[in-house]
Scaffold this active site. Sequence first.
Site, PDB file in Angstrom:
ATOM      1  N   ASP A 214       0.629  -1.467  -0.237  1.00 14.60           N
ATOM      2  CA  ASP A 214      -0.037   0.110   0.056  1.00 14.60           C
ATOM      3  C   ASP A 214       1.079   1.071   0.022  1.00 14.60           C
ATOM      4  O   ASP A 214       1.920   1.596   0.642  1.00 14.60           O
ATOM      5  CB  ASP A 214      -0.653  -0.415   1.109  1.00 14.60           C
ATOM      6  N   GLU A 276       1.645  -0.749  -5.407  1.00 13.69           N
ATOM      7  CA  GLU A 276       0.816   0.346  -5.130  1.00 13.69           C
ATOM      8  C   GLU A 276       1.744   1.866  -5.226  1.00 13.69           C
ATOM      9  O   GLU A 276       2.085   2.152  -4.048  1.00 13.69           O
ATOM     10  CB  GLU A 276      -0.312   0.396  -4.575  1.00 13.69           C
TER      11      GLU A 276
HETATM   12  C1  NOJ Z   1      -4.331   2.910  -0.915  1.00 10.15           C
HETATM   13  C2  NOJ Z   1      -5.484   1.746  -0.674  1.00 10.15           C
HETATM   14  O1  NOJ Z   1      -6.000   1.492  -1.993  1.00 10.15           O
HETATM   15  C3  NOJ Z   1      -6.568   2.817   0.026  1.00 10.15           C
HETATM   16  O2  NOJ Z   1      -7.891   2.345  -0.047  1.00 10.15           O
HETATM   17  C4  NOJ Z   1      -6.395   3.194   0.825  1.00 10.15           C
HETATM   18  O3  NOJ Z   1      -7.218   4.109   1.460  1.00 10.15           O
HETATM   19  C5  NOJ Z   1      -4.833   4.299   1.068  1.00 10.15           C
HETATM   20  N1  NOJ Z   1      -4.495   3.534   0.641  1.00 10.15           N
HETATM   21  C6  NOJ Z   1      -4.464   4.076   2.481  1.00 10.15           C
HETATM   22  O4  NOJ Z   1      -4.078   3.471   3.441  1.00 10.15           O
END
Ligand code: NOJ
Length: 555
Positions: A214, A276
């Site tokens: 993440d 990500e």
């Molecule tokens: C990316 C995640 O996909 C999202 O759902 C989340 O709110 C943020 N990162 C913070 O962790």
Amino acid sequence: MTDLTVLSADSRTDATWWRQAVVYQVYPRSFADSDGDGLGDLPGLASKIPYLAGLGVDAIWLSPFYPSALADGGYDVADYRDVHPQLGTLADFDNLMTVAHGAGIKVIVDIVPNHTSDLHPWFAEALASAPGSAARQRYIFRDGKGPDGSRPPSDWISHFGGSAWTRVPDGQWYCHLFAPEQPDLNWDNREVRDDFLVTLRFWADRGVDGFRVDVAHALAKDLSEPLRSKPTLEDHPSMPTDGTDPLYDRDEVHEIYREWREVFDSYDPPRTAVAEACAPSSRRALYARPTELGQAFNFDLLAADYDAADFRAAIAFCLSQAAASGSSSTWVLSNHDVVRHATRYALPSGTDLDEWLMSDGSLPRADEEAGLRRARAATALMLALPGSSYFYQGEELGLHEVADLPANALQDPIWLRTQNEKKGRDGCRVPLPWHHEGNAFGFSTGHAWLPQPAGFSRAAVAAQEGRSGTTLEFYREALRVRHQLQTAEDLTWVESDDPDVLHFTRPGGWHCLSNFGTTAAPLPDGVVRLTSGQHQAGVLPPETTVWLTEWAPLG
Ligand code: NOJ
């Protein structure tokens, strides 16, 4: 359960399985509830593994299922090495692994390293400790500005709206790039780094096959004094592309992933990871290097309009990035953070989706039938591309965004943090419909945590299963044929006279033709292996993708 175990043995020893996998994202709270509390859980998910095996996915990626106050749907983790009590236990997790691996399905878990929950014991300890203490140095605490320190230490802003700083009772402030319940960790701190290595091993030892990382681009920050100004979010066009932004995509972040790779490679087969990383597009490949996470999400296709030229440009760019890193490309059309692609394509190009959601989905009107037709065509095109395709649960049912959730049901922190100016992401997180009737459409025997619309009845698994032409059967067929045709990771464009038609070929004579236009195009001779729409001999219907083998060029 045990009789399936044998199936998995071969595929699990292939170290490159991820390069061309179909990965199905499970949002655990909304997938299947086994105990009637209205929240999906791990036993519920385990009970649906036969469904996922029947769909033909290679892996599942589980959004966070860890103990959490659910201030951000579980991306606020209170304990990285346990299961949220409402979602199950570690024994349930182990059972899920056994069932999934038994069915030949790999398991990827979500790791959230940028921030913890404010309920994490480290944060409680930080609050109970003095400014400057070791406990505070695991996070980013600073004195405020102004004579009484009542102004935030910097102009940094939160992704969910408002300042990225919150003040604590003794007057100091802590940084949170997301909700106040998600304090950012200080990755300059060796203890933080070491603890995450323990967490990675904890799940790898339990057999997980990979990790989704993440906000992978945010961990390293320039925390030198005075704190630098950064009043915009990371994807602002002026973001530097040389790794010197104060908060995002800094060069030092890569040291962290090189350490992680040592952990991944100490397993056989090596564990995989996907970043990500919302970095400038030219720098995304850095995260996907084999010495780091190995793969990174590309959201270019997700961001593209339903338009042949836009899709072609996105595909060409992502393939060039994959080539640059030695990775394979990833493709995504929907996930838990965006309006579902069947709905995006149902709206006029350029629609402001935040505004549209605030109109309860009424303005402009979504042409749901066209949206689904285009979504199926885009999915068939995506599945013909070399690399890994990431699905989001429910897209195989053709689900649309639930745009008219009542205000009192909304749970996304975006809704609160923007003072109700933006609805946020709940509309794509509504629990799945399994049965076409009955309580919560079979999701739960209790009250689903977000209300499901009546239209979910038609979309339910039971309403589509075994019926030819349904979106579910189309997905199953697409995955079955993809498994037969998928070979080397090459793609060759076949130039078409029609600007609305994209045509490319893959090794072994697999042709994909996608007509983005609103009029039919001629279809060359060949054996039709898949169509996203109606089959018509010699015709490539509007907004339709067809896979052909034994192709013969138009004469
Ligand atoms: C990316 C995640 O996909 C999202 O759902 C989340 O709110 C943020 N990162 C913070 O962790």
